[in-house]
Design a protein around this motif. Sequence first.
Motif, mmCIF file in Angstrom:
data_model
loop_
_atom_site.group_PDB
_atom_site.id
_atom_site.type_symbol
_atom_site.label_atom_id
_atom_site.label_comp_id
_atom_site.label_asym_id
_atom_site.label_seq_id
_atom_site.Cartn_x
_atom_site.Cartn_y
_atom_site.Cartn_z
ATOM 1 N N GLN A 13 0.829 -1.211 0.000
ATOM 2 C CA GLN A 13 0.000 0.000 0.000
ATOM 3 C C GLN A 13 0.856 1.251 0.000
ATOM 4 O O GLN A 13 0.568 2.228 -0.710
ATOM 5 C CB GLN A 13 -0.922 -0.007 1.223
ATOM 6 N N LEU A 14 1.949 1.230 0.757
ATOM 7 C CA LEU A 14 2.840 2.388 0.813
ATOM 8 C C LEU A 14 3.611 2.552 -0.493
ATOM 9 O O LEU A 14 3.855 3.683 -0.940
ATOM 10 C CB LEU A 14 3.817 2.244 1.982
ATOM 11 N N LEU A 15 4.001 1.452 -1.106
ATOM 12 C CA LEU A 15 4.728 1.531 -2.377
ATOM 13 C C LEU A 15 3.833 2.065 -3.493
ATOM 14 O O LEU A 15 4.298 2.761 -4.394
ATOM 15 C CB LEU A 15 5.284 0.155 -2.750
ATOM 16 N N GLU A 16 2.555 1.727 -3.419
ATOM 17 C CA GLU A 16 1.609 2.278 -4.387
ATOM 18 C C GLU A 16 1.502 3.793 -4.235
ATOM 19 O O GLU A 16 1.467 4.536 -5.223
ATOM 20 C CB GLU A 16 0.244 1.629 -4.187
ATOM 21 N N ALA A 17 1.465 4.256 -2.983
ATOM 22 C CA ALA A 17 1.446 5.701 -2.722
ATOM 23 C C ALA A 17 2.777 6.337 -3.102
ATOM 24 O O ALA A 17 2.826 7.508 -3.493
ATOM 25 C CB ALA A 17 1.130 5.964 -1.249
ATOM 26 N N MET A 18 3.868 5.557 -2.979
ATOM 27 C CA MET A 18 5.188 6.071 -3.347
ATOM 28 C C MET A 18 5.233 6.456 -4.824
ATOM 29 O O MET A 18 5.878 7.443 -5.205
ATOM 30 C CB MET A 18 6.251 5.017 -3.049
ATOM 31 N N LEU A 19 4.565 5.688 -5.675
ATOM 32 C CA LEU A 19 4.543 6.003 -7.105
ATOM 33 C C LEU A 19 3.922 7.371 -7.349
ATOM 34 O O LEU A 19 4.386 8.133 -8.206
ATOM 35 C CB LEU A 19 3.766 4.922 -7.865
ATOM 36 N N ILE A 20 2.883 7.693 -6.595
ATOM 37 C CA ILE A 20 2.259 9.013 -6.719
ATOM 38 C C ILE A 20 3.233 10.090 -6.262
ATOM 39 O O ILE A 20 3.363 11.150 -6.884
ATOM 40 C CB ILE A 20 0.964 9.068 -5.892
ATOM 41 N N THR A 21 3.943 9.823 -5.170
ATOM 42 C CA THR A 21 4.930 10.780 -4.653
ATOM 43 C C THR A 21 6.033 11.037 -5.667
ATOM 44 O O THR A 21 6.407 12.181 -5.941
ATOM 45 C CB THR A 21 5.544 10.249 -3.345
ATOM 46 N N VAL A 22 6.571 9.959 -6.239
ATOM 47 C CA VAL A 22 7.659 10.089 -7.217
ATOM 48 C C VAL A 22 7.160 10.811 -8.469
ATOM 49 O O VAL A 22 7.844 11.686 -9.015
ATOM 50 C CB VAL A 22 8.225 8.701 -7.576
ATOM 51 N N LEU A 162 1.479 17.779 0.190
ATOM 52 C CA LEU A 162 0.369 17.603 -0.740
ATOM 53 C C LEU A 162 -0.807 16.882 -0.084
ATOM 54 O O LEU A 162 -1.925 16.919 -0.596
ATOM 55 C CB LEU A 162 0.826 16.832 -1.983
ATOM 56 N N SER A 163 -0.551 16.218 1.036
ATOM 57 C CA SER A 163 -1.658 15.571 1.752
ATOM 58 C C SER A 163 -2.654 16.605 2.269
ATOM 59 O O SER A 163 -3.819 16.286 2.507
ATOM 60 C CB SER A 163 -1.125 14.741 2.920
ATOM 61 N N ALA A 164 -2.195 17.862 2.423
ATOM 62 C CA ALA A 164 -3.085 18.930 2.899
ATOM 63 C C ALA A 164 -4.154 19.269 1.871
ATOM 64 O O ALA A 164 -5.183 19.852 2.223
ATOM 65 C CB ALA A 164 -2.276 20.183 3.238
ATOM 66 N N ILE A 165 -3.914 18.911 0.595
ATOM 67 C CA ILE A 165 -4.924 19.158 -0.437
ATOM 68 C C ILE A 165 -5.522 17.833 -0.916
ATOM 69 O O ILE A 165 -5.886 17.694 -2.084
ATOM 70 C CB ILE A 165 -4.349 19.979 -1.614
ATOM 71 N N THR A 166 -5.547 16.868 -0.004
ATOM 72 C CA THR A 166 -6.219 15.570 -0.158
ATOM 73 C C THR A 166 -5.533 14.607 -1.122
ATOM 74 O O THR A 166 -6.140 13.593 -1.489
ATOM 75 C CB THR A 166 -7.699 15.734 -0.602
ATOM 76 N N LEU A 167 -4.301 14.866 -1.527
ATOM 77 C CA LEU A 167 -3.591 13.899 -2.361
ATOM 78 C C LEU A 167 -3.052 12.788 -1.465
ATOM 79 O O LEU A 167 -2.339 13.056 -0.498
ATOM 80 C CB LEU A 167 -2.439 14.571 -3.116
ATOM 81 N N VAL A 168 -3.373 11.554 -1.789
ATOM 82 C CA VAL A 168 -2.942 10.425 -0.958
ATOM 83 C C VAL A 168 -1.556 9.976 -1.413
ATOM 84 O O VAL A 168 -1.409 9.088 -2.254
ATOM 85 C CB VAL A 168 -3.951 9.259 -1.045
ATOM 86 N N GLU A 169 -0.527 10.642 -0.888
ATOM 87 C CA GLU A 169 0.851 10.229 -1.135
ATOM 88 C C GLU A 169 1.299 9.362 0.049
ATOM 89 O O GLU A 169 0.469 8.893 0.819
ATOM 90 C CB GLU A 169 1.754 11.449 -1.375
ATOM 91 N N MET A 170 2.606 9.170 0.216
ATOM 92 C CA MET A 170 3.080 8.203 1.198
ATOM 93 C C MET A 170 2.700 8.552 2.635
ATOM 94 O O MET A 170 2.236 7.696 3.388
ATOM 95 C CB MET A 170 4.607 8.063 1.089
#
Length: 230
Positions: A13-22, A162-170
């Motif tokens: 689950q965290l690695l999936e969010a990592m892709l969004i972060t990268v 970016l989590s402050a604007i509801t983006l689900v990153e790591m």
Amino acid sequence: MWSWHFAVSILPQLLEAMLITVKATVVGFILAIILGLCWTICRRSSFNLLNGAVLAIVVFVRSTPLLVQLYFIFFVFPNFGITLSPFLAGVIGLGLHYSAYLTEVFRTGIDSIPKGQWEAATALNFSRRKMWTNIILPQAIPPIIPMVGNYFIGMFKDTPLLSAITLVEMVQSARLIGAESFRYLEAFTDVGLIFLVLSYPSSLVFRYISRRINYRYDRSYSIKNKEVAK
């Protein structure tokens, strides 16, 4: 107590969010480089109005927090009819914010070019585009690659905002995992390790690229000098 089983089970689950972060980091940084270079070139313009407008933008962006800029782009822009997805708003916010810092980096590299190079380009009747792409930028960019790399890593570490604007990153993903399981230790430890594993090799890559480019440039410059001497 630490649970290895839980720490490993949440990695997908965290690695999936990592892709969004990268992805947000890479796209945002490309935008920052393009805007930063544009700001730098505009700052060198003889058109005072353009020069002053760009300076005002750069100073304003550097003087206000990134989080406030993200809130403004995501929550205030819709009042003017501009509604952006969390990812797009985050990328624009990151790119705009870091472009204001990269413009100073580019300015440092360009100002290091000897005056004779500019005069030679003018004497050879080079167009402005050819002068920048063939003479100025190839000499200005290699020395500033380490600084550019530092800002890239800095942007990567700022993506949790970016989590402050509801983006689900790591980090946001780790918060959700912790809220559901009441196990924050494993979630945030995994996130910290992922940031470390990605950040440190990135710094080594930028260092390697800098050495290779500078080596090729120095070698090419040495060969040209020998040919001129002959």
